[in-house]
Design an enzyme around this catalytic site. Structure first.
Site, PDB file in Angstrom:
ATOM      1  N   SER A   7       0.850  -1.194   0.000  1.00 30.76           N
ATOM      2  CA  SER A   7       0.000   0.000   0.000  1.00 30.76           C
ATOM      3  C   SER A   7       0.880   1.236   0.000  1.00 30.76           C
ATOM      4  CB  SER A   7      -0.888   0.018   1.248  1.00 30.76           C
ATOM      5  OG  SER A   7      -1.420   1.319   1.418  1.00 30.76           O
ATOM      6  N   ASP A  34      -4.654   3.739  -1.969  1.00 38.30           N
ATOM      7  CA  ASP A  34      -5.713   4.180  -1.060  1.00 38.30           C
ATOM      8  C   ASP A  34      -6.198   5.571  -1.429  1.00 38.30           C
ATOM      9  OD1 ASP A  34      -6.016   2.035   0.881  1.00 38.30           O
ATOM     10  OD2 ASP A  34      -3.923   2.436   1.370  1.00 38.30           O
ATOM     11  N   HIS A  65      -8.483   1.322  -3.877  1.00 43.82           N
ATOM     12  CA  HIS A  65      -9.405   1.151  -2.752  1.00 43.82           C
ATOM     13  C   HIS A  65     -10.052   2.510  -2.503  1.00 43.82           C
ATOM     14  CE1 HIS A  65      -9.529   0.393   1.932  1.00 43.82           C
ATOM     15  NE2 HIS A  65     -10.740   0.542   1.408  1.00 43.82           N
TER      16      HIS A  65
HETATM   17  C1  DX5 Z   1      -6.125   2.236   5.641  1.00 42.12           C
HETATM   18  C2  DX5 Z   1      -5.740   1.778   4.278  1.00 42.12           C
HETATM   19  C3  DX5 Z   1      -4.654   0.784   4.239  1.00 42.12           C
HETATM   20  C4  DX5 Z   1      -3.339   1.211   4.844  1.00 42.12           C
HETATM   21  C5  DX5 Z   1      -2.810   0.039   5.575  1.00 42.12           C
HETATM   22  O1  DX5 Z   1      -7.268   3.004   5.553  1.00 42.12           O
HETATM   23  O2  DX5 Z   1      -6.859   1.211   3.604  1.00 42.12           O
HETATM   24  O3  DX5 Z   1      -4.452   0.269   2.916  1.00 42.12           O
HETATM   25  O4  DX5 Z   1      -2.375   1.646   3.925  1.00 42.12           O
HETATM   26  O5  DX5 Z   1      -1.694   0.442   6.269  1.00 42.12           O
HETATM   27  P1  DX5 Z   1      -0.955  -0.470   7.331  1.00 42.12           P
HETATM   28  O6  DX5 Z   1      -0.442  -1.658   6.583  1.00 42.12           O
HETATM   29  O7  DX5 Z   1       0.099   0.422   7.849  1.00 42.12           O
HETATM   30  O8  DX5 Z   1      -1.991  -0.848   8.359  1.00 42.12           O
HETATM   31 ZN    ZN Z   2      -6.482   0.202   1.647  1.00 45.60          ZN
END
Ligand code: DX5
Ligand code: ZN
Length: 224
Positions: A7, A34, A65
């Site tokens: 991500s 994201d 996403h």
């Molecule tokens: C949160 C996002 C995630 C985020 C996850 O709203 O949807 O994709 O990047 O980050 P980590 O892996 O740090 O929890």
């Molecule tokens: Zn995400």
């Protein structure tokens, strides 16, 4: 098959292509993007122009996403910018079936996302029209949050529903995935693993991605 989806939320946005490609060298096979609007979630990130540039800079599918209100208004723009996969939140659209069909119409893989407090049963009527279900294991909006363990039971339930109905959607998990949580997530049935801060938070993204993917594959072998 297990796939790692780095991500970019936790990447250095001034070196986005370099960071993304490092995570891909480390084993990422999907890039998780994201998109936040400051309304559905209390944070703002990126829009279609960044997706368009990324599309030219990396060779893996872009998994967009959408954490935005009125997703139907923006699905065409993300698809045209080069989003290969697009997911919308069950909680963000009044006519979920219509939003999912709109993604399909624009030629992207169709994903539906549920927040930690949303039961998997709310997806019963759309599981046959999606390519993947994304289970949030944190409340969306920020990277670096703690994994919510209740997500594991939701992943198990989805795998059971899929088998009972002979469907073939894939199961993705997002939030708090690290060396401790990746094993339980894989054993519960998660197949696409999103990870932001573990990969980009510190150190070398390629090495971090490789370490996480190996831990996931080890958990898979132990299960077999
Ligand atoms: C949160 C996002 C995630 C985020 C996850 O709203 O949807 O994709 O990047 O980050 P980590 O892996 O740090 O929890
Ligand atoms: Zn995400």
């Amino acid at each position: 098959m297990i796939e790692l989806a780095p991500s970019i939320l936790s990447a250095d946005f001034a070196r986005l292509a370099e960071d993304a490609n490092a995570a891909i060298r480390g084993g990422g096979t999907v890039l998780h993007v994201d998109v936040m609007d400051g309304h559905f979630v209390p944070n703002i990130t990126i829009g279609p122009p960044v997706v368009k540039s990324l599309r030219k800079a990396v060779d893996v599918p872009l998994d967009c996403h959408l954490m935005i209100e009125n997703p139907d208004e923006y699905i065409p723009a993300f698809a045209n910018a080069g989003a290969d996969w697009i997911s919308v939140h069950q909680e963000a659209t009044r006519h979920l079936n219509r939003s999912l069909e709109l993604i399909r119409h624009h030629g992207a893989k169709v994903g539906v996302v549920i927040n930690p407090a949303t039961p998997v049963q709310t997806l019963g009527e759309v599981l046959d029209i999606v390519d993947y279900v994304l289970v949030m294991s944190v409340n969306p909006g920020f990277g670096g949050q703690t994994f919510i363990r209740g997500a594991l039971e939701k992943v198990r339930k989805l795998a059971t529903m899929r088998a009972a109905r002979g469907l073939d959607f894939r199961i993705e998990i997002d939030g708090g995935i690290d060396l401790q949580t990746v094993g339980p997530a894989v054993r519960a049935g998660a197949e696409i693993l999103v990870a932001g801060s573990h990969i980009f938070g510190r150190g070398n993204p390629a090495e971090n991605a490789a370490g996480l993917l190996h831990a996931a594959q080890d958990a898979m072998l132990l299960q077999a």
